[in-house]
Design a protein around this motif. Structure first.
Motif, PDB file in Angstrom:
ATOM      1  N   SER A  55       0.844  -1.191   0.000  1.00 40.14           N
ATOM      2  CA  SER A  55       0.000   0.000   0.000  1.00 40.14           C
ATOM      3  C   SER A  55       0.874   1.234   0.000  1.00 40.14           C
ATOM      4  CB  SER A  55      -0.923   0.023   1.226  1.00 40.14           C
ATOM      5  OG  SER A  55      -0.205   0.379   2.380  1.00 40.14           O
ATOM      6  N   THR A  56       0.253   2.373  -0.183  1.00 39.19           N
ATOM      7  CA  THR A  56       0.994   3.629  -0.156  1.00 39.19           C
ATOM      8  C   THR A  56       1.407   3.996   1.262  1.00 39.19           C
ATOM      9  OG1 THR A  56      -1.120   4.803  -0.121  1.00 39.19           O
ATOM     10  CG2 THR A  56      -0.015   4.576  -2.255  1.00 39.19           C
ATOM     11  N   LEU A  57       0.959   3.234   2.239  1.00 40.46           N
ATOM     12  CA  LEU A  57       1.339   3.487   3.624  1.00 40.46           C
ATOM     13  C   LEU A  57       2.614   2.744   4.028  1.00 40.46           C
ATOM     14  CD1 LEU A  57      -2.166   3.339   5.312  1.00 40.46           C
ATOM     15  CD2 LEU A  57      -0.829   5.352   4.737  1.00 40.46           C
ATOM     16  N   ASP A  58       3.137   1.877   3.157  1.00 37.54           N
ATOM     17  CA  ASP A  58       4.393   1.180   3.443  1.00 37.54           C
ATOM     18  C   ASP A  58       5.509   2.197   3.618  1.00 37.54           C
ATOM     19  OD1 ASP A  58       3.156  -1.237   3.319  1.00 37.54           O
ATOM     20  OD2 ASP A  58       3.864  -1.744   1.311  1.00 37.54           O
ATOM     21  N   ALA A  59       6.376   1.937   4.572  1.00 33.15           N
ATOM     22  CA  ALA A  59       7.428   2.903   4.912  1.00 33.15           C
ATOM     23  C   ALA A  59       8.334   3.218   3.727  1.00 33.15           C
ATOM     24  CB  ALA A  59       8.257   2.372   6.073  1.00 33.15           C
ATOM     25  N   GLY A  60       8.675   2.222   2.941  1.00 31.64           N
ATOM     26  CA  GLY A  60       9.554   2.443   1.803  1.00 31.64           C
ATOM     27  C   GLY A  60       8.930   3.319   0.724  1.00 31.64           C
ATOM     28  N   LEU A  61       7.639   3.185   0.534  1.00 33.66           N
ATOM     29  CA  LEU A  61       6.942   3.978  -0.489  1.00 33.66           C
ATOM     30  C   LEU A  61       6.544   5.356   0.006  1.00 33.66           C
ATOM     31  CD1 LEU A  61       4.477   1.567  -2.311  1.00 33.66           C
ATOM     32  CD2 LEU A  61       6.599   2.528  -3.157  1.00 33.66           C
ATOM     33  N   LYS A  62       6.118   5.419   1.242  1.00 34.79           N
ATOM     34  CA  LYS A  62       5.551   6.662   1.772  1.00 34.79           C
ATOM     35  C   LYS A  62       6.531   7.826   1.697  1.00 34.79           C
ATOM     36  CE  LYS A  62       2.658   8.274   5.496  1.00 34.79           C
ATOM     37  NZ  LYS A  62       1.981   7.939   6.728  1.00 34.79           N
ATOM     38  N   LYS A  63       7.804   7.566   1.973  1.00 33.26           N
ATOM     39  CA  LYS A  63       8.782   8.644   1.962  1.00 33.26           C
ATOM     40  C   LYS A  63       9.128   9.092   0.544  1.00 33.26           C
ATOM     41  CE  LYS A  63      12.699   5.555   2.166  1.00 33.26           C
ATOM     42  NZ  LYS A  63      13.887   5.161   2.821  1.00 33.26           N
ATOM     43  N   ASP A  64       8.952   8.206  -0.453  1.00 30.35           N
ATOM     44  CA  ASP A  64       9.288   8.539  -1.840  1.00 30.35           C
ATOM     45  C   ASP A  64       8.145   9.207  -2.595  1.00 30.35           C
ATOM     46  OD1 ASP A  64      11.756   7.439  -1.428  1.00 30.35           O
ATOM     47  OD2 ASP A  64      11.187   5.469  -2.208  1.00 30.35           O
ATOM     48  N   LEU A  65       6.914   9.062  -2.104  1.00 34.96           N
ATOM     49  CA  LEU A  65       5.752   9.575  -2.828  1.00 34.96           C
ATOM     50  C   LEU A  65       5.351  10.960  -2.343  1.00 34.96           C
ATOM     51  CD1 LEU A  65       3.569   6.359  -2.786  1.00 34.96           C
ATOM     52  CD2 LEU A  65       4.953   7.214  -4.672  1.00 34.96           C
ATOM     53  N   LYS A  66       4.892  11.764  -3.290  1.00 35.30           N
ATOM     54  CA  LYS A  66       4.382  13.084  -2.943  1.00 35.30           C
ATOM     55  C   LYS A  66       3.038  12.957  -2.235  1.00 35.30           C
ATOM     56  CE  LYS A  66       2.476  16.836  -5.491  1.00 35.30           C
ATOM     57  NZ  LYS A  66       2.320  17.473  -6.777  1.00 35.30           N
ATOM     58  N   ALA A  74      -0.092   4.813  -7.371  1.00 36.81           N
ATOM     59  CA  ALA A  74      -0.729   3.546  -7.717  1.00 36.81           C
ATOM     60  C   ALA A  74       0.225   2.664  -8.511  1.00 36.81           C
ATOM     61  CB  ALA A  74      -2.008   3.797  -8.506  1.00 36.81           C
ATOM     62  N   ALA A  75       0.990   3.259  -9.422  1.00 40.14           N
ATOM     63  CA  ALA A  75       1.957   2.491 -10.198  1.00 40.14           C
ATOM     64  C   ALA A  75       3.055   1.932  -9.290  1.00 40.14           C
ATOM     65  CB  ALA A  75       2.559   3.356 -11.291  1.00 40.14           C
ATOM     66  N   ALA A  76       3.482   2.707  -8.316  1.00 41.92           N
ATOM     67  CA  ALA A  76       4.492   2.234  -7.369  1.00 41.92           C
ATOM     68  C   ALA A  76       3.963   1.055  -6.555  1.00 41.92           C
ATOM     69  CB  ALA A  76       4.931   3.371  -6.451  1.00 41.92           C
ATOM     70  N   GLY A 104      -8.074   4.887 -14.243  1.00 43.52           N
ATOM     71  CA  GLY A 104      -7.298   5.726 -13.341  1.00 43.52           C
ATOM     72  C   GLY A 104      -6.346   4.948 -12.468  1.00 43.52           C
ATOM     73  N   ARG A 105      -6.478   5.102 -11.158  1.00 44.54           N
ATOM     74  CA  ARG A 105      -5.542   4.483 -10.215  1.00 44.54           C
ATOM     75  C   ARG A 105      -5.634   2.966 -10.204  1.00 44.54           C
ATOM     76  NH1 ARG A 105      -6.366   6.958  -4.595  1.00 44.54           N
ATOM     77  NH2 ARG A 105      -8.465   7.395  -5.290  1.00 44.54           N
ATOM     78  N   VAL A 106      -6.826   2.423 -10.352  1.00 43.09           N
ATOM     79  CA  VAL A 106      -6.986   0.969 -10.373  1.00 43.09           C
ATOM     80  C   VAL A 106      -6.297   0.394 -11.607  1.00 43.09           C
ATOM     81  CG1 VAL A 106      -8.671  -0.902 -10.485  1.00 43.09           C
ATOM     82  CG2 VAL A 106      -9.120   1.077  -9.038  1.00 43.09           C
ATOM     83  N   LYS A 107      -6.466   1.039 -12.730  1.00 39.06           N
ATOM     84  CA  LYS A 107      -5.810   0.610 -13.969  1.00 39.06           C
ATOM     85  C   LYS A 107      -4.290   0.733 -13.850  1.00 39.06           C
ATOM     86  CE  LYS A 107      -5.825   1.503 -18.928  1.00 39.06           C
ATOM     87  NZ  LYS A 107      -6.382   2.353 -19.990  1.00 39.06           N
TER      88      LYS A 107
END
Length: 120
Positions: A55-66, A74-76, A104-107
């Motif tokens: 999810s976008t709440l994962d620590a590795g992703l959260k810091k990299d995403l705006k 969603a792509a990440a 959109g995001r689901v796609k």
């Protein structure tokens, strides 16, 4: 008349019933989106367990995403779920969009998961 929440629940169960019917033992890639985040899980319905999640709440992703609520996020998540599913030994899945339209995001999650190596 049914409420909006009830209509979404019915649509999600209708889609899930169809997905499970054509799964032939494959796990399903379930996607949920909220107004602020997006979540993906690879679920084995035969055993009732989650094999991989992202999810976008994962620590590795959260810091990299705006933000967690755009197509880039969603792509990440799609790439991350494909990577984690491959680590769990899953190559093919069926895509469960839930009550959300494939747009959109689901796609973006679906296309990124395909690029990451999952086939569906």
């Amino acid at each position: 008349m049914a409420s909006q929440k009830e209509m979404l629940r019915r649509r999600a169960s209708r889609v899930r019933r169809t997905v499970k019917a054509v799964a032939n033992g494959r796990p399903r890639l379930s996607v949920h989106r909220s107004s602020k985040n997006i979540y993906a899980q690879v679920i084995d319905d035969a055993q009732g367990v989650t094999l991989a999640a992202a999810s976008t709440l994962d620590a590795g992703l959260k810091k990299d995403l705006k933000t967690g609520a755009d197509i880039a996020a969603a792509a990440a998540v799609g790439k991350l779920i494909a990577e984690r599913a491959k680590e769990a030994g899953v190559e093919t899945v069926v895509f469960d969009r839930g009550a959300f339209i494939y747009h959109g995001r689901v796609k973006a999650v679906a296309e990124a998961a395909r690029e990451g190596g999952l086939s569906f």
